[in-house]
Design a protein around this motif. Structure first.
Motif, PDB file in Angstrom:
ATOM      1  N   GLY A  41       0.834  -1.198   0.000  1.00 53.59           N
ATOM      2  CA  GLY A  41       0.000   0.000   0.000  1.00 53.59           C
ATOM      3  C   GLY A  41       0.862   1.239   0.000  1.00 53.59           C
ATOM      4  N   VAL A  63      -5.834   0.942  -1.337  1.00 51.00           N
ATOM      5  CA  VAL A  63      -5.908  -0.368  -0.679  1.00 51.00           C
ATOM      6  C   VAL A  63      -4.559  -0.654  -0.041  1.00 51.00           C
ATOM      7  N   ARG A  85      -9.587  -1.046   2.270  1.00 51.37           N
ATOM      8  CA  ARG A  85      -9.654   0.098   1.351  1.00 51.37           C
ATOM      9  C   ARG A  85      -9.975   1.317   2.198  1.00 51.37           C
ATOM     10  N   LEU A 106     -11.678  -5.754   2.995  1.00 51.44           N
ATOM     11  CA  LEU A 106     -11.781  -6.635   1.839  1.00 51.44           C
ATOM     12  C   LEU A 106     -11.395  -8.067   2.209  1.00 51.44           C
ATOM     13  N   PRO A 137     -10.842  -5.679  -5.821  1.00 53.70           N
ATOM     14  CA  PRO A 137     -11.359  -5.924  -4.467  1.00 53.70           C
ATOM     15  C   PRO A 137     -12.123  -7.248  -4.380  1.00 53.70           C
ATOM     16  N   TRP A 140      -9.812 -10.067  -3.399  1.00 59.29           N
ATOM     17  CA  TRP A 140      -9.487 -10.134  -1.967  1.00 59.29           C
ATOM     18  C   TRP A 140     -10.667 -10.721  -1.185  1.00 59.29           C
TER      19      TRP A 140
END
Length: 172
Positions: A41, A63, A85, A106, A137, A140
């Protein structure tokens, strides 16, 4: 630690407003006792509180992966991995320890075997040359569901990633 650290302090841009546009994550590192870190990230600011604690700021809609581990004299007492997120103003969110105001979760796993499996999924994505922060997403969430059910998650392919990027570019 990955990310784009800057020397800019992490301050709430609107201390009296409803909630910040930056998601703040407090990290603690006390060797072999409490270790929290960001696995992936991009943070935009960092504030060092003391030699064991610092705060990172993530802009809305980014994220990141937040890993927590803790031990006592008898061994590991906490292993947790969350892929989150960062939220924007007016977006619903879940609360998490050490994350202000919270985020959209997520993926969330606890226990070393599941954390290890999630870390392996992240590594597999990176070996394909894909930044895990830019993965769909939905993937995940898939990994979360499979690990919760005790099953192996399917691999995230370059073709899936390309399709996700095209869908995102096309709009809602």
């Amino acid at each position: 630690m990955t990310g784009s650290a800057t020397s800019r302090r992490c301050e709430d841009p609107r201390p009296s407003g409803p909630r910040p546009l930056i998601t703040f994550v407090e990290l603690t590192w006390v060797e072999k006792r409490v270790e929290t870190w960001i696995r992936f990230g991009r943070h935009t600011c960092e504030e060092i509180i003391n030699r064991h604690r610092r705060v990172l700021g993530f802009p809305a809609n980014t994220v990141f992966c937040f890993v927590r581990w803790a031990a006592n004299d008898y061994g590991t007492i906490l292993s947790r991995l969350d892929i989150i997120r960062a939220v924007d103003e007016g977006t619903p969110f879940q609360t998490l320890s050490f994350v202000r105001p919270g985020g959209e979760i997520l993926l969330r796993v606890s226990g070393w075997p599941k954390v290890w499996s999630a870390l392996q999924a992240i590594d597999a994505i990176q070996t394909r040359g894909i930044d895990p922060a830019h993965v769909s997403p939905d993937y995940w969430r898939h990994v979360h569901n499979r690990l919760t059910a005790g099953q192996e998650p399917r691999a995230y392919t370059v073709e899936q990633h390309r399709a996700f990027l095209l869908r995102r570019r096309a709009g809602p």
